[in-house]
Scaffold this motif. Structure first.
Motif, short mmCIF file in Angstrom:
data_model
loop_
_atom_site.label_atom_id
_atom_site.label_comp_id
_atom_site.label_asym_id
_atom_site.label_seq_id
_atom_site.Cartn_x
_atom_site.Cartn_y
_atom_site.Cartn_z
N VAL A 12 13.09 2.21 3.50
CA VAL A 12 13.01 1.53 4.69
C VAL A 12 14.29 1.46 5.34
N GLU A 13 14.39 1.88 6.64
CA GLU A 13 15.51 2.13 7.58
C GLU A 13 16.18 0.94 7.80
N ILE A 14 17.73 0.75 7.68
CA ILE A 14 18.29 -0.48 7.95
C ILE A 14 18.21 -0.54 9.31
N PRO A 15 17.89 -1.70 10.17
CA PRO A 15 17.70 -1.70 11.61
C PRO A 15 19.15 -1.56 12.19
N TYR A 63 27.54 -14.84 7.91
CA TYR A 63 26.39 -14.04 8.39
C TYR A 63 25.91 -13.23 7.52
N VAL A 64 24.80 -12.61 7.39
CA VAL A 64 24.00 -11.84 6.59
C VAL A 64 24.11 -10.39 7.05
N ARG A 77 19.95 -6.15 0.16
CA ARG A 77 19.79 -5.00 -0.91
C ARG A 77 20.36 -5.73 -2.30
N PRO A 112 22.96 -6.34 5.65
CA PRO A 112 21.94 -5.55 4.99
C PRO A 112 22.42 -5.57 3.52
N GLU A 113 23.61 -5.37 3.26
CA GLU A 113 24.19 -5.25 1.94
C GLU A 113 23.91 -6.40 1.08
N ASP A 130 20.71 -12.58 11.51
CA ASP A 130 20.12 -11.87 12.76
C ASP A 130 18.39 -11.71 12.73
N LYS A 152 17.50 -8.79 13.28
CA LYS A 152 17.31 -7.46 12.85
C LYS A 152 17.41 -7.45 11.16
N LEU A 166 13.89 0.54 -1.05
CA LEU A 166 15.05 0.53 -0.29
C LEU A 166 15.57 1.90 -0.05
#
Lengths: 332, 306
Positions: free
Chosen positions: A329-332, A287-288, A294, A290-291, A231, A233, A326
C-alpha cells in the motif's frame, strides 16, 4: 490557511506540554521494568485511547509487574484475576448477597470494579466468564440484579494468553477478540536487559516506583489525544490498509487472498486511527504521520485478520500478511 | 583373327545375305552385349568364317562365345550360319569393328561401338546406399512380416514427423524474424532524466505560487520517492520518510545526500500531514535540493533498452 497553521502550531505546543507526563511515566516505569519498551508503549497507548490489550507471551516477562507498576504510578486501583476453568461470571462481576439480619439483598461488587485489571490466562476460563468480562469491557457498565453500575474511568483490561499451553483452554471467539483494541506479542528481554533484571532481583531492595500522577491527568490527556490532527491523507492510508485486508487483489496482492478468511472490521479502522493518534501523542507530536500508523498496524490487525486453512498449512501468520500489505500500500 | 575355310555345297543358285550386328552401339564400361555374326548360304558356295580368340579388336574383349550354329528359317530358302559373342570393354572410347570378309566379294558392314565412362560427382558425400539386407519376404513368417510392415510404417511416420517439425521450425523462425523486424528496440529514458523532467514540469505548473502548497509538496515527495525506488531498488513509495532514510543509510549512501533528502521529505510530510506552511525560499530550496539529490545519485550513462 494561516488560521489553520496557527491551530496546528498551538496544538503542537499544547501536546508538547501535555505529553510531558508520558516521559515522566516512562521514566518511573523504567525504574522497575527493564526493557519491554514496546509493551509499556502499548499500555500507554491503550490507556490514552481508552482501549484494552490482549497480551501474548510466555510466563515471566513482567506482564503483571508492568500493569501493577503503571497502576501505582497513576494512582489507580489494580486487580489481578487468575482465570481458571471453575471461575463463574459472579466471581468477576459481583453478586447479590442475602443478609438475614436485614432481610434484604446487598450487592457485593466483583474485582472488575477497578481501574486497571490484569485478566491472567483469559483462555483458561469457560466461554460464559470470558463473555461476561468482554461485555463489561465493551459496555463499561455492569448490571447486578436490578442495578446497573458504571465502571470508573480509566478502565483498562490487560488480558494475557499463554501461547505454549493450549490444553484445557477455551480459545477466545473472533467476535470477542475484536473487542481488544490491541493484541501485543512480547518476547524475551535482550541479554543486557536480562542482566539488569537479574541485578534488580539480587539487590537488597527491589526498586519501587512512586505515584507521580493522578488518574485525572490521564483522563485529561485522553481529551488532548482526541485533538491530535489526522490529515485526510492519513485517513486514506488507514482505509487502504484495512481494505487491503478485505480485498487484497484490488491492491495488487491477490496472492494473499487465499490466506485470508476475513479481513479487518470497521472496528479495525476506528482503532487504528485512535491508536495512531495516541502514538503520535506519545511521540509528542500534534499530528499523525504514516510512521505512527505503521507502528501500530501489527498490534491492531494481528487479531482481526482471519487465516484460512491454506495459510495455516503453509505456516503463514497474520504478521506476514500485514507485512505484505504494508509493503504494497502506497503512502499518500 | 584367323579365317576358317568352310566349304558348303548347295544345290540351288547363289542367293545369300551376311550380317555382323551389335546389340547396342553405345555401352558403359563393363557392360556386356551380344555381338552376332549371321551368314545366309546359297548352294555350292565357299566362305571363310571369322574366328576370334580373346578379343574382337583391341579393347573389345570376348567374355563368352557360342558354337557356330546352323539355323533354318521358314521364310528363308537357305540355312543361316550364326555365331554369337558376349563382349565387353573396360576402356572408354570409340571402337571400330572392321568388316568381316566371308569371301573376296562378300563382307559385312563396319561397326562402331562407343564405350562411355560413369560420371562421378565429386561434391556428393560418401554414404552407404546399399539396400538393407532383408531376407526374401517369402522366407518370413506372418508375424515377422507384420513386424516388418510395422517397422516400415513407423519409419514412415518418423519421417513425416521430422518433416512436419522442420516445417514448424522454419515457420517459427520466419515469424520470429518478421516480428524482430517489426519491434524496434525501445530505448527507455534514464530514470534520472524522467525525474528531472517531472520536476521541471512541476516547476512550470507554479503550484505553490497559486497557493496549492500541499499539492506542490505531495508531487515533489512522489517524484523523489519514485526516483529513489527505481534508483536504489527498494519500495520507497510504500515506506515512510524515516524508513527511507534508514534504507539509504544501510546502502551506505553519502551522509550529506541522506541529510538533504531528509530535509525534502520531512518538509513535505509537514506540509502534507500537519497543515504546515513554508516560506517562498523554502519552496524554492526544496526544488533545488530535489534536483541536486537526483543529479548526485544518478547512474552515469544509463541506457536501458527493452
Amino acid at each position: 490557511m494561516e488560521e489553520l497553521n496557527i491551530d496546528i502550531k498551538q496544538l503542537n505546543e499544547k501536546i508538547n506540554k501535555e505529553s510531558a507526563i508520558i516521559e515522566l511515566l516512562t521514566m518511573e516505569l523504567s525504574k522497575v521494568i527493564v526493557g519491554q519498551k514496546e509493551m509499556i508503549d502499548r499500555l500507554l497507548v491503550a490507556l490514552l485511547s481508552n482501549g484494552h490489550i490482549l497480551l501474548e507471551g510466555v510466563p515471566g516477562l513482567a506482564k503483571t509487574l508492568a500493569i501493577s507498576t503503571l497502576a501505582k504510578t497513576i494512582d489507580a486501583d489494580f486487580r489481578r484475576l487468575q482465570f481458571t476453568p471453575d471461575l463463574l461470571p459472579a466471581d468477576i462481576l459481583g453478586t447479590q448477597i442475602y443478609s438475614p439480619k436485614k432481610e434484604s439483598f446487598s450487592i457485593k461488587k466483583g474485582p472488575i470494579f477497578s481501574n486497571l485489571i490484569l485478566a491472567d490466562e483469559i483462555n483458561r476460563a469457560p466461554a460464559k466468564v470470558q463473555s461476561a468480562l468482554l461485555e463489561a469491557m465493551q459496555e463499561r457498565q455492569i448490571s447486578i440484579g436490578d442495578e446497573t453500575f458504571k465502571l470508573e474511568d480509566p478502565f483498562l483490561v490487560m488480558a494475557t494468553q499463554n501461547p505454549i499451553e493450549q490444553e484445557g483452554t477455551y480459545p477466545l471467539p473472533e467476535a470477542q477478540v475484536d473487542r481488544f483494541m490491541l493484541k501485543v506479542v512480547i518476547d524475551y528481554p535482550k541479554k543486557e536487559e536480562e542482566k539488569q533484571i537479574m541485578r534488580h532481583n539480587l539487590a537488597k531492595e527491589f526498586p519501587q516506583s512512586n505515584c507521580i500522577l493522578k488518574t485525572e491527568s490521564i483522563l485529561s490527556a485522553r481529551e488532548v489525544v482526541k485533538e491530535v490532527y489526522m490529515d485526510e491523507k492519513i485517513e486514506q492510508y488507514i482505509l487502504d490498509i484495512i481494505f487491503a485486508t478485505r480485498t487484497p487483489e484490488k491492491y495488487g496482492i491477490g496472492k494473499i487472498k487465499d490466506y485470508i478468511s476475513f479481513g479487518g472490521s470497521p472496528r479495525a479502522s476506528i482503532n487504528l486511527a485512535k491508536v495512531s493518534k495516541a502514538f503520535a501523542f506519545i511521540k509528542r507530536r500534534g499530528y499523525v504521520i504514516p510512521e505512527d500508523v505503521r507502528a501500530m498496524c501489527y498490534d491492531v490487525l494481528r487479531h482481526r485478520i482471519g487465516l484460512t486453512y491454506e495459510a495455516e498449512a503453509e505456516n503463514i501468520s497474520t504478521e506476514d500478511i500485514i507485512t505484505e500489505i504494508l509493503n504494497t500500500v502506497e503512502i499518500p | 583373327m584367323k579365317n576358317l575355310t568352310l566349304i558348303f555345297l548347295f544345290l540351288s543358285t547363289i542367293s545369300f545375305s551376311q550380317k555382323a550386328s551389335l546389340e547396342k552401339d553405345t555401352i558403359l564400361i563393363g557392360d556386356q552385349i551380344k555381338f552376332t555374326i549371321n551368314h545366309v548360304l546359297g548352294c555350292d558356295y565357299q566362305i571363310e568364317w571369322p574366328i576370334y580368340n580373346n578379343s574382337i579388336v583391341d579393347g573389345i574383349e570376348i567374355i563368352k562365345k557360342s558354337d557356330i550354329d546352323t539355323l533354318y528359317d521358314h521364310d528363308q530358302e537357305f540355312p543361316i550360319i550364326q555365331q554369337q559373342y558376349i563382349i565387353t570393354s573396360f576402356d572408354s572410347g570409340t571402337y571400330t569393328i572392321p568388316p568381316i570378309f566371308f569371301s573376296e566379294s562378300v563382307k559385312s558392314e563396319e561397326l562402331i561401338l562407343v564405350v562411355n565412362t560413369i560420371t562421378v560427382n565429386d561434391s556428393t558425400k560418401m554414404s552407404d546406399h546399399s539396400p538393407l539386407l532383408i531376407g526374401e519376404d517369402e522366407d518370413l513368417t506372418t508375424e515377422e512380416l507384420d513386424k516388418l510392415n510395422e517397422n516400415k510404417r513407423n519409419r514412415t511416420m518418423i519421417i513425416i514427423v521430422i518433416v512436419l517439425l522442420l516445417i514448424a521450425i522454419a515457420y517459427l523462425v520466419y515469424k520470429y524474424l518478421q516480428r524482430k523486424e517489426i519491434i524496434k528496440p525501445k530505448v527507455i529514458v534514464p530514470i534520472h532524466v524522467t525525474a528531472l523532467n517531472k520536476l521541471q514540469n512541476l516547476k512550470k505548473q507554479k503550484l505553490w505560487q497559486k497557493g496549492e502548497l500541499k499539492e506542490y509538496y505531495s508531487e515533489i515527495s512522489t517524484i523523489i520517492r519514485e526516483y529513489t525506488e527505481l534508483r536504489f531498488v527498494f519500495n520507497a513509495l510504500e515506506l515512510p520518510t524515516s524508513d527511507i532514510l534508514s534504507e539509504l543509510k544501510k546502502l551506505k549512501v553519502e551522509k550529506k545526500i541522506i541529510e538533504s533528502l531528509g530535509i525534502i521529505l520531512k518538509r513535505a510530510d509537514n506540509i502534507k500531514y500537519a497543515k504546515g506552511l513554508s516560506l517562498e525560499d523554502e519552496n524554492k530550496e526544496v526544488m533545488e535540493l530535489s534536483v541536486n539529490f537526483i543529479k548526485k545519485t544518478k547512474i552515469e550513462n544509463e541506457r536501458i533498452s527493452k
